[in-house]
Write an enzyme that holds these catalytic residues in place. Structure first.
Site: not given
Ligand code: 13P
Length: 249
Positions: A9, A11, A94, A96, A166, A172, A214
């Site tokens: 992803n 983003k 997601h 976010e 997730e 992150g 992560s």
């Molecule tokens: P990270 O791998 O950067 O922690 O992000 C995970 C994520 O949100 C994938 O959709």
């Protein structure tokens, strides 16, 4: 057996040139990988990146879409427009988007239902925050997201559904869930899907459930040894070719 998926992803990261370069590197890797290799670039990069992936096994998906044909809906993207680029995979829910853009599981249900009926493949993201985990609410949060997000989805549509667990606290942050913590959540999600309707239990055994938060080349192997973890949805570590290739090894 369920095929493993390694999904990136991207983003709101990467320039067009960077996205194109990584996609080019992944085309050949996807041809030889035993896993499904998937990327979710920025909407602006979908045309270029899907052009690169055309004819290969690299799957290019959209990070978001709107549940409608062509219509007046400022700022959104229709599956009709995605289909013109050969894109038939979309991320939904997601964290976010849930946290910062107010997406709810009810809203996600409308998307999931529409996309699956339109023949798209959906990756539906669920996961608890740290505050929810600390209060011991991980399972009730997951249950709520699964029940609401997958409400009224008929049995024939599940073949095109993928779930991504997730945990928000792991995204992150460098704080990855342990394989035991992740497996526990994945097993719970599979059981919950199995309880959705009569006959769902056999269907839930076929659903790929990805872990995200992560994931790095050095921790993915242990996660993938767990029986209910069918791959990874990776943010940061998918945004450099070398590291993405490390995930595929
Ligand atoms: P990270 O791998 O950067 O922690 O992000 C995970 C994520 O949100 C994938 O959709």
């Amino acid at each position: 057996m369920r095929k493993k998926i390694i999904a990136g992803n991207w983003k709101m990261n990467l320039t067009l040139a960077e996205a194109v370069a990584i996609a080019k590197g992944l085309v050949s890797a996807s041809q030889t990988s035993t896993h499904e290799v998937m990327i979710f670039p920025s909407a602006l990069h979908l045309e270029s990146v899907s052009g690169i992936a055309k004819g290969s096994k690299l799957i290019v998906g959209a990070q978001n879409a709107y549940q409608s044909g062509l219509t007046a809906m400022t700022g959104e993207i229709s599956p009709v427009q995605l289909a013109e680029l050969g894109i038939t995979t979309v991320l939904v829910g997601h964290s976010e988007r849930r946290q910062f853009l107010g997406e709810t599981s009810e809203f996600d249900q409308a998307k999931i239902s529409y996309f699956l009926k339109a023949g798209l493949r959906v990756v539906y993201c669920v996961g608890e925050t740290w505050a929810e985990r600390e209060k011991g609410n991980t399972f009730s949060v997951l249950e709520d997201q699964i029940r609401k997000g997958l409400k009224d989805i008929t049995s024939d549509l599940f073949a095109n559904l993928v779930i991504a667990y997730e945990p928000v606290w792991a995204i992150g942050t460098g704080k990855v869930a342990t394989p035991v913590e992740a497996e526990e959540a994945h097993a719970f999600i599979r059981k919950e899907i199995g309880n959705l309707f009569v006959g769902a239990s056999a269907i839930s055994e076929k659903i790929q459930i990805l872990y995200g938060g992560s994931v790095k080349p050095d921790n993915i192997k242990d996660l993938l040894t767990k029986p209910n973890i069918d791959g990874g949805l990776v943010g940061g570590a998918s945004q450099k070719l070398e590291s993405f290739l490390g995930l595929l090894k």
